[in-house]
Design an enzyme around this catalytic site. Sequence first.
Site, PDB file in Angstrom:
ATOM      1  N   HIS A  76       1.133  -0.833   0.081  1.00  0.00           N
ATOM      2  CA  HIS A  76       0.165   0.073  -0.044  1.00  0.00           C
ATOM      3  C   HIS A  76       0.937   0.805   0.698  1.00  0.00           C
ATOM      4  CE1 HIS A  76      -3.416   3.143   0.855  1.00  0.00           C
ATOM      5  NE2 HIS A  76      -2.456   3.292   1.937  1.00  0.00           N
ATOM      6  N   ASP A  79       1.872   1.502  -3.568  1.00  0.00           N
ATOM      7  CA  ASP A  79       1.544   2.082  -4.707  1.00  0.00           C
ATOM      8  C   ASP A  79       0.975   3.428  -4.217  1.00  0.00           C
ATOM      9  OD1 ASP A  79      -0.799   1.639  -6.239  1.00  0.00           O
ATOM     10  OD2 ASP A  79      -2.109   1.710  -4.127  1.00  0.00           O
TER      11      ASP A  79
END
Length: 106
Positions: A76, A79
Site C-alpha cells: 500500500h 502504491d
Amino acid sequence: MDNLELVSFQIISAVGVAKSSYIEAMKIAEKGDFDLAKAKIKEGDQEFVKGHEAHAGLIQKEANGEKVVPNILLMHAEDQLMSAETIKMMALEIIKLNQRLYSLEK
C-alpha cells in the site's frame, strides 16, 4: 510495531501530504495564481522526498543482504508513493495548461 510497519507508515504519511499539496496546486492554478501553485508543488516535493528516502532505506537494506519481507502495508505504501508521483506529473501539466489558457484569455 516493527520497523517495516513504521517505515511503511512514514512513506504513507509523507506521500499523502505530498499528494495533497499537488492537488492543491492544481486548484490554485485553476484560479490563476501560478506562483503559489508552483510553491505548492515545491512543498509537495519536500514531503515526497521524505517518503522516497524511507523507501530507499528499505531497498538499501535488501541490497545489503537483509531480507525485507513485503506485506500488504508495504505494498500500500509503495502504491501511494507511485500515485503521488503520477499526481505530480498531472499537476505540472494542469498548471501549464492553465497558464496557456490565462495567456490566451488576455
